[in-house]
Design a protein around this motif. Structure first.
Motif, mmCIF file in Angstrom:
data_model
loop_
_atom_site.group_PDB
_atom_site.id
_atom_site.type_symbol
_atom_site.label_atom_id
_atom_site.label_comp_id
_atom_site.label_asym_id
_atom_site.label_seq_id
_atom_site.Cartn_x
_atom_site.Cartn_y
_atom_site.Cartn_z
ATOM 1 N N VAL A 163 0.715 -1.118 -0.072
ATOM 2 C CA VAL A 163 0.072 -0.010 -0.040
ATOM 3 C C VAL A 163 0.948 1.272 -0.032
ATOM 4 O O VAL A 163 1.819 1.162 0.974
ATOM 5 C CB VAL A 163 -0.967 -0.045 1.341
ATOM 6 C CG1 VAL A 163 -1.736 1.324 1.139
ATOM 7 C CG2 VAL A 163 -1.721 -1.277 1.193
ATOM 8 N N ASP A 164 0.616 2.178 -1.146
ATOM 9 C CA ASP A 164 1.465 3.306 -0.971
ATOM 10 C C ASP A 164 0.532 4.409 -0.594
ATOM 11 O O ASP A 164 0.187 5.306 -1.224
ATOM 12 C CB ASP A 164 1.831 3.488 -2.476
ATOM 13 C CG ASP A 164 2.836 4.870 -2.871
ATOM 14 O OD1 ASP A 164 3.560 5.168 -1.801
ATOM 15 O OD2 ASP A 164 3.222 5.119 -3.935
ATOM 16 N N ASP A 165 0.923 4.662 0.754
ATOM 17 C CA ASP A 165 -0.009 5.871 1.326
ATOM 18 C C ASP A 165 0.912 6.603 2.356
ATOM 19 O O ASP A 165 0.524 7.356 3.083
ATOM 20 C CB ASP A 165 -1.276 5.248 2.206
ATOM 21 C CG ASP A 165 -0.927 4.445 3.245
ATOM 22 O OD1 ASP A 165 0.380 4.014 3.708
ATOM 23 O OD2 ASP A 165 -1.763 4.130 4.080
ATOM 24 N N TYR A 167 2.646 5.431 4.882
ATOM 25 C CA TYR A 167 2.842 4.619 6.209
ATOM 26 C C TYR A 167 3.465 3.381 5.694
ATOM 27 O O TYR A 167 3.475 2.727 4.699
ATOM 28 C CB TYR A 167 1.467 4.386 6.826
ATOM 29 C CG TYR A 167 0.915 5.532 7.343
ATOM 30 C CD1 TYR A 167 0.646 5.976 8.643
ATOM 31 C CD2 TYR A 167 0.237 6.724 6.501
ATOM 32 C CE1 TYR A 167 0.161 6.829 9.208
ATOM 33 C CE2 TYR A 167 -0.423 7.682 7.202
ATOM 34 C CZ TYR A 167 -0.484 7.834 8.398
ATOM 35 O OH TYR A 167 -0.847 8.803 9.377
ATOM 36 N N HIS A 169 3.337 -0.393 6.619
ATOM 37 C CA HIS A 169 2.416 -1.407 6.995
ATOM 38 C C HIS A 169 2.939 -2.756 7.327
ATOM 39 O O HIS A 169 3.773 -3.462 6.708
ATOM 40 C CB HIS A 169 1.473 -1.599 5.513
ATOM 41 C CG HIS A 169 0.561 -0.392 5.137
ATOM 42 N ND1 HIS A 169 -0.738 -0.269 5.512
ATOM 43 C CD2 HIS A 169 0.950 0.624 4.698
ATOM 44 C CE1 HIS A 169 -1.346 0.755 5.143
ATOM 45 N NE2 HIS A 169 -0.428 1.527 4.651
ATOM 46 N N LYS A 206 1.087 1.478 10.403
ATOM 47 C CA LYS A 206 -0.287 0.950 10.282
ATOM 48 C C LYS A 206 -0.020 -0.512 10.671
ATOM 49 O O LYS A 206 0.722 -1.372 10.021
ATOM 50 C CB LYS A 206 -1.032 1.088 8.908
ATOM 51 C CG LYS A 206 -1.419 2.826 8.875
ATOM 52 C CD LYS A 206 -2.399 2.806 7.913
ATOM 53 C CE LYS A 206 -2.732 4.569 7.641
ATOM 54 N NZ LYS A 206 -3.551 4.664 6.469
ATOM 55 N N THR A 220 -3.415 2.636 14.015
ATOM 56 C CA THR A 220 -2.487 3.665 13.242
ATOM 57 C C THR A 220 -1.772 4.588 14.265
ATOM 58 O O THR A 220 -2.164 5.161 15.130
ATOM 59 C CB THR A 220 -3.646 4.789 12.373
ATOM 60 O OG1 THR A 220 -4.010 3.807 11.506
ATOM 61 C CG2 THR A 220 -2.652 5.878 11.674
#
Length: 230
Positions: A163-165, A167, A169, A206, A220
């Protein structure tokens, strides 16, 4: 594949003797007791252990009710101590060590198709999860080993696309190994390494957990991180 067998988490069974000590809120030295998670360091001049709290405070033992000289550098330890006086020579406080229990310490591992079944994803009951220094710390309920030892791991999921946000993971994976033993409270620390705040480029962490009462839940921790309670 390296797994964290949580037999060492059993120190929690002995924890009541730590928690039964005085809860005196006095700020006077000699009366102010505390129970905190720490990391063991070794003083080079005399090869003696001392404790570094997750907020960076350094504690030097001048009195002790228990033997502690065998503790190894880098160990995570829950300590029960009494503040005696302000320290010197780089130490914030001199303390009396009333008791301690070693907390299991584990690195982050990779979750892959090859180890997915053995790592497991059994629902887990979390009491508290928090970040201290460069560690993710967990207080949770563990099954007593009947007939096998439960295991717990913090993993990077290499099965699903990342996931590229911004954060980091990670996934908490619990496997009770079919144990039907009673639930007891346990602790474990995970060294976050490249996923810690420090010089990391991540804006937070996260952690995906299969909670016993909620199913898949994401905890989170924006950096700098604080504790999260279920």
């Amino acid at each position: 594949m390296k797994q964290c067998f949580v037999y060492a988490v059993w120190f929690c069974v002995a924890l009541p003797f730590l928690c039964s000590c005085s809860n005196d809120d006095s700020n006077e030295f000699g009366n102010n007791r505390s129970i905190q998670l720490s990391t063991v360091e070794i003083q080079s001049t005399n090869n003696s252990p001392y404790f570094v709290l997750d907020d960076g405070m350094k504690l030097w033992v001048t009195e002790s009710l228990v033997p502690y000289s065998a503790l190894k550098a880098g160990s995570r330890v829950m300590i029960n101590f009494t503040y005696l006086q302000y320290g010197n020579d780089g130490f914030n406080y001199f303390i009396r060590l009333n008791g301690f229990s070693v907390v299991p310490l584990q690195d982050v591992i990779n979750l892959t198709p090859e180890n997915q079944d053995s790592i497991g994803n059994v629902p887990v009951d979390i009491q508290k999860m928090w970040i201290g220094a460069s560690y993710l710390n967990l207080n949770f309920f563990i099954n007593l080993p009947t007939p096998k030892q439960p295991i717990i791991n913090l993993a990077v999921n290499r099965i699903e696309p990342p996931v590229d946000d911004g954060y980091a993971h990670l996934q908490l994976c619990y496997n009770n190994n079919g144990s039907t033993g009673s639930l007891v409270s346990g602790f474990v620390s995970f060294a976050l390494g490249e996923y810690a705040s420090g010089d990391s480029s991540y804006k937070g962490l996260k952690v995906l957990v299969n909670l016993a009462n909620k199913g898949d839940t994401i905890y989170t921790f924006p950096y700098p991180a604080a504790s999260v309670e279920n």
